[in-house]
Design an enzyme around this catalytic site. Structure first.
Site, PDB file in Angstrom:
ATOM      1  N   ASP A 549       0.835  -1.207   0.000  1.00 53.43           N
ATOM      2  CA  ASP A 549       0.000   0.000   0.000  1.00 53.43           C
ATOM      3  C   ASP A 549       0.866   1.251   0.000  1.00 53.43           C
ATOM      4  O   ASP A 549       2.049   1.218   0.344  1.00 53.43           O
ATOM      5  CB  ASP A 549      -0.905   0.016   1.232  1.00 53.43           C
ATOM      6  CG  ASP A 549      -0.108   0.056   2.526  1.00 53.43           C
ATOM      7  OD1 ASP A 549       0.882  -0.694   2.618  1.00 53.43           O
ATOM      8  OD2 ASP A 549      -0.461   0.829   3.431  1.00 53.43           O
ATOM      9  N   GLU A 550       0.247   2.353  -0.376  1.00 54.07           N
ATOM     10  CA  GLU A 550       0.815   3.694  -0.212  1.00 54.07           C
ATOM     11  C   GLU A 550       2.243   3.802  -0.741  1.00 54.07           C
ATOM     12  O   GLU A 550       3.137   4.317  -0.081  1.00 54.07           O
ATOM     13  CB  GLU A 550       0.764   4.111   1.266  1.00 54.07           C
ATOM     14  CG  GLU A 550      -0.653   4.217   1.799  1.00 54.07           C
ATOM     15  CD  GLU A 550      -0.720   4.669   3.235  1.00 54.07           C
ATOM     16  OE1 GLU A 550      -1.752   5.276   3.609  1.00 54.07           O
ATOM     17  OE2 GLU A 550       0.240   4.428   3.992  1.00 54.07           O
TER      18      GLU A 550
END
Length: 863
Positions: A549-550
């Site tokens: 993620d991210e």
């Protein structure tokens, strides 16, 4: 008239007297010339001066206004006041380091400059020529992105440092444990009292602080009926039938008889039954039989003249024994006769614990495993690596824990990472540390004994700063030894990569380079060593969470990635999916299933992913969660809900500036909100829930589940950026973990069955709020019983402060959970039990206590 420089003062006086006339006059006194002006010694910055700063520098934050605008974006204004120690003036040459878990965008001060170091670490330095007078105060006005609703977002342990000197933590910036509540407090942050300026930010925000008066009204609305339940088992069993007859006495023991399973498989649950008041050795028969006709986690429990348990597996047998233990404790070992038929609604019922941001002890993890088993949760997602820390010993890569498990003041990051998240300059603090191989094996064995699967996670390719910096130290060590090949083997950065980026947590160097062979060699090494630990524990590694993620906008200026993209016809946004697909395929070759967060997983090509994939959906319930969950379930993946506005336990349990919590997803995640969540019909939650601004909305099912597809699981998350102690972690988890377990195990009668394509709007009546409230009241009364069990286990769960109001000179008070007694006192008086409306003079202070009386809530005040 001129005189030689050698003329003495006495000779000069005689000459002057002779030229004044014949009369003899007394000599005129002549003052000696003024001595040359000598500047006062400049203040010297030595260790004693730095120590004096650490001990006596005043440090005070005040949140001034949440309604500011910075470059047309919403921001807040705060003020940091530094009061220099009394006495001599201070030199420059020192730096004050502080942490804030957001982004400061601008500052104003005549005496100090504020600059970001990296992540949430900032440096405040005296300006050249600034007058640092002893006892003087200087205010630094600071603007930050977004809002600032809770005092705890400023981190403790600011410190002063200078080259060649030992840094010192500011005494004024240390956290203090409140002796009454046991909670960490931050005295250096001013109280937030102006709700108009500080309580909301955007127009139309309906969120209000939960003042004692508003809490009173909320409690009154939810506590319509109080009952004494006959059966207190949580999560609620699917079916309970009470039978007639005398209770079964288990106080003197039971005769355990097993068929189809070993004693070792249920030892932890049997011990829980003993602790609930049952003995063992003499007494009624307690038979446990594995019945393959039942579902694996299903069980049938019958209490009559004996106890009979039939279960589909050892896991189901453990569930039955846990239910029996809860009822035994409530009945005082005189267990009423009943039959229970039970099975879970969802196969995956999980809890995520982040020990990477701030470390939490093995003892905390082991106790949490025991509570997970008590409430029939079966997955522990253990977050072991992130930007701020690496928490597992890995054979052959000692720097991961020697460097990556610690934060201290070492600007070169040779011995530790930068002190993010208010860690302070010292290496030896509780927020630092790691699990040794033996520790991790103990955790795996404890989990297995309780029917819980551990899913380890080292986030990648973003959120990887601790690994990157640790491997750079390894690289330099081996290069100094002349071992060039070994040095490059696990190096995770490309020096020629000039890409400039900032991650969501404001780092500019936290992303693995996915185009380097060394990155995959490092992942291979970590996975192999983690597998060995699982094998040593007798618990094969089944599933691994890669994060995914991210990922910030990295790699665009990486020569290795530019060459790779040109060779493979890819663009920069395609590199993260490529990485996920490659690592997932590699895991599948080892027989390990892949898990990851939905934002990264959703960008992959399902055709290039393994057959079994777990995706944690962490979009907002009232946003895109339904679309993401349905889309990824339709790919054939296992979808686990991790929606932050309902299941993130780092969100505040109430909109209150004294609740130290993140609040980007929710300002009001209490037990009732979690209880009223409908995991198998995400759009239907719009009927009951409001968003972070207290506003209702419409959620349409624009991407329906395909036939035969649906939800796999529900998981609670405890992220630890602002959770620094084990007690604070328990405060966040409990009792909210119990309604989460309830919704993961038990489908309530008021839940609306999923209907493809249906839309829901707040207050539309498609979900009956009265039915939810009625079910809540029974759950709440059983929850009160379970607080006593948590007391016995030593769990530092949250005690919600009471609601209260004064009308007509009388005090009215109520508790969120009736089992928590209320106490009150007049200012300066003694604490008195509250039993009903009482005449008082203003002001009045109130709190609740735990059922055993040992712990107290935060105090509130009504006037």
């Amino acid at each position: 008239m001129t005189f030689a420089h050698s003329v003495s003062l006495s000779t000069l006086a005689l000459i002057l007297s002779l030229t004044a006339g014949c009369a003899t006059l007394p000599p005129t006194p002549v003052s000696p010339p003024a001595a040359p002006t000598v500047a006062a010694p400049a203040p010297v910055l030595d260790q004693a001066t730095l120590d004096r700063l650490g001990d006596h520098l005043g440090y005070r934050w005040e949140i001034v206004d949440n309604r500011q605008a910075c470059d047309k974006a919403a921001c807040f204004l705060s003020a940091l006041t530094l009061t220099l120690p009394e006495g001599s003036d201070l030199p420059g040459g020192w730096t004050l380091y502080l942490s804030y878990v957001g982004a400061f965008v601008r500052s104003e001060s005549e005496a100090f400059d504020l600059k970001q170091v990296n992540g949430d670490l900032y440096a405040l330095t005296p300006k050249a020529g600034a007058a640092l007078k002893g006892g003087a105060s200087h205010t630094v006005r600071v603007w930050g992105q977004g809002h600032f609703y809770a005092r705890g977002l400023v981190m403790p342990n600011a410190y002063v440092a200078a080259p060649g000197l030992t840094p010192r933590t500011l005494m004024a910036s240390k956290a203090v444990i409140d002796p009454e509540s046991g909670l960490e407090t931050l005295p250096f942050v001013a109280p937030m009292t102006d709700e108009a300026k500080l309580g909301t930010q955007a127009p139309g925000d309906k969120t209000q602080w939960l003042t004692p008066e508003r809490a009173y009204e909320r409690n009154a609305a939810r506590n319509v009926a109080l009952t004494r339940p006959a059966v207190v088992i949580l999560p609620t069993p699917a079916r309970v039938t009470l039978q007639k007859g005398a209770p079964l006495d288990l106080s003197k023991g039971f005769d355990l008889r097993l068929k189809g399973l070993s004693r070792d498989a249920i030892t932890a649950a049997v011990e829980a039954l003993k602790q609930a008041g049952a003995g063992e050795g003499r007494g009624p028969v307690l038979s446990v039989t594995i019945d393959p006709k039942l579902r694996p986690e299903a069980y049938r429990l019958t209490v009559g003249k004996s106890v009979s348990i039939r279960a589909g597996s050892t896991t189901g047998a453990n569930h039955a024994l846990r239910s029996l233990a809860q009822q035994t404790a409530f009945d005082g070992a005189q267990v009423r006769r009943m039959t229970i038929e039970d099975a879970p609604r969802l196969p995956f019922r999980g809890l995520h614990i982040d020990v990477a941001r701030n470390f939490h002890s093995k003892a905390f993890v082991l106790e949490t495993l025991e509570q997970m088993a008590a409430y029939k949760l079966n997955r522990l997602h253990l977050h072991l690596g992130d930007d701020e820390g690496w928490r597992l010993e890995i054979d052959g890569l000692p720097e991961l824990t020697q460097v990556g498990a610690y934060r201290c003041h070492d600007p070169a990051e040779e011995t530790c990472l930068l002190p993010q998240l208010g860690a302070g300059p010292e290496r030896d603090t509780p927020v630092n540390g790691y699990f040794s191989k033996a520790d991790y094996i103990d955790i795996l064995k404890a989990a297995q004994a309780r029917g819980i699967e551990v899913i380890p996670s080292f986030d990648m390719p973003g959120h990887s700063r601790a690994a990157i910096k640790s491997m750079e130290v390894r690289y330099r060590r081996l290069m100094a030894a002349g071992d060039v090949v070994a040095a490059a083997q696990y190096r995770l950065v490309e020096p020629e990569d000039t890409t400039a980026y900032r991650s969501i947590q404001h780092y500019n160097d936290n992303t693995l380079n996915v185009c380097l062979p060394a990155t995959y060699a490092f992942i291979d090494k970590v996975i192999d060593e983690t597998m060995k630990l699982h094998q040593a524990a007798g618990v094969p590694l089944k599933r691994y969470h890669i994060g995914a993620d991210e990922t910030a906008g990295a790699w665009t200026q990486s020569p290795a990635c530019q060459a790779f993209m040109a060779q493979n016809g890819l663009k920069a946004p395609q590199l993260t999916p490529y990485f996920i697909e490659r690592v997932s395929a590699y895991l599948a070759q080892k027989g390990i299933e892949t898990a990851g967060w939905s934002d990264g997983m959703g960008h992959t090509d399902p055709a290039r992913m393994p057959k079994v994939v777990q995706s944690n959906i962490w979009s907002s319930t009232l946003g895109t969660a339904a679309t993401e969950a349905h889309d990824q379930a339709n790919r054939g993946w296992e979808v686990v809900l991790s929606v932050p506005d309902v299941t993130y336990f780092d969100m505040p349990p109430a909109p209150d500036s004294d609740e130290t919590a993140y609040d980007w997803a929710s300002r009001d995640t209490d037990s009732y909100k979690i209880f009223s969540f409908q995991p198998e019909n995400l759009p239907a939650n719009a009927s009951l829930l409001t968003d972070i601004r207290g506003q209702g909305t419409t959620v349409a099912d624009n991407t329906p589940y395909a036939p035969g597809r649906g939800l796999t699981g529900l998981q609670g998350q405890l992220w630890s950026e602002v959770v620094r102690t084990d007690d604070e972690a328990e405060y966040r988890l409990f009792p909210r973990l119990l309604p989460l377990a309830e919704r993961a195990w038990h489908r309530a009668g008021w839940e609306v069955p999923y209907k493809a394509g249906e839309s829901y709007t707040y207050g539309d009546g498609k979900v009956d709020p009265k039915a939810v409230l009625g079910d809540w009241q029974g759950f709440r009364d059983r929850l009160g019983v379970h607080l006593r069990l948590l007391d016995q286990a030593g769990i530092a769960y949250r005690l919600a402060p009471p609601g209260a109001k004064i009308e007509g000179g009388q005090l009215f008070a109520n508790a969120e959970i009736a089992a928590t007694p209320i106490q009150y006192r007049l200012a300066g008086g003694e604490w008195t039990p509250y039993t009903g409306p009482v005449a008082v003079s203003r002001p009045v202070e109130l709190r609740v206590t735990s059922p055993d009386g040992r712990r107290k809530s935060r105090m509130v005040r009504v006037e």
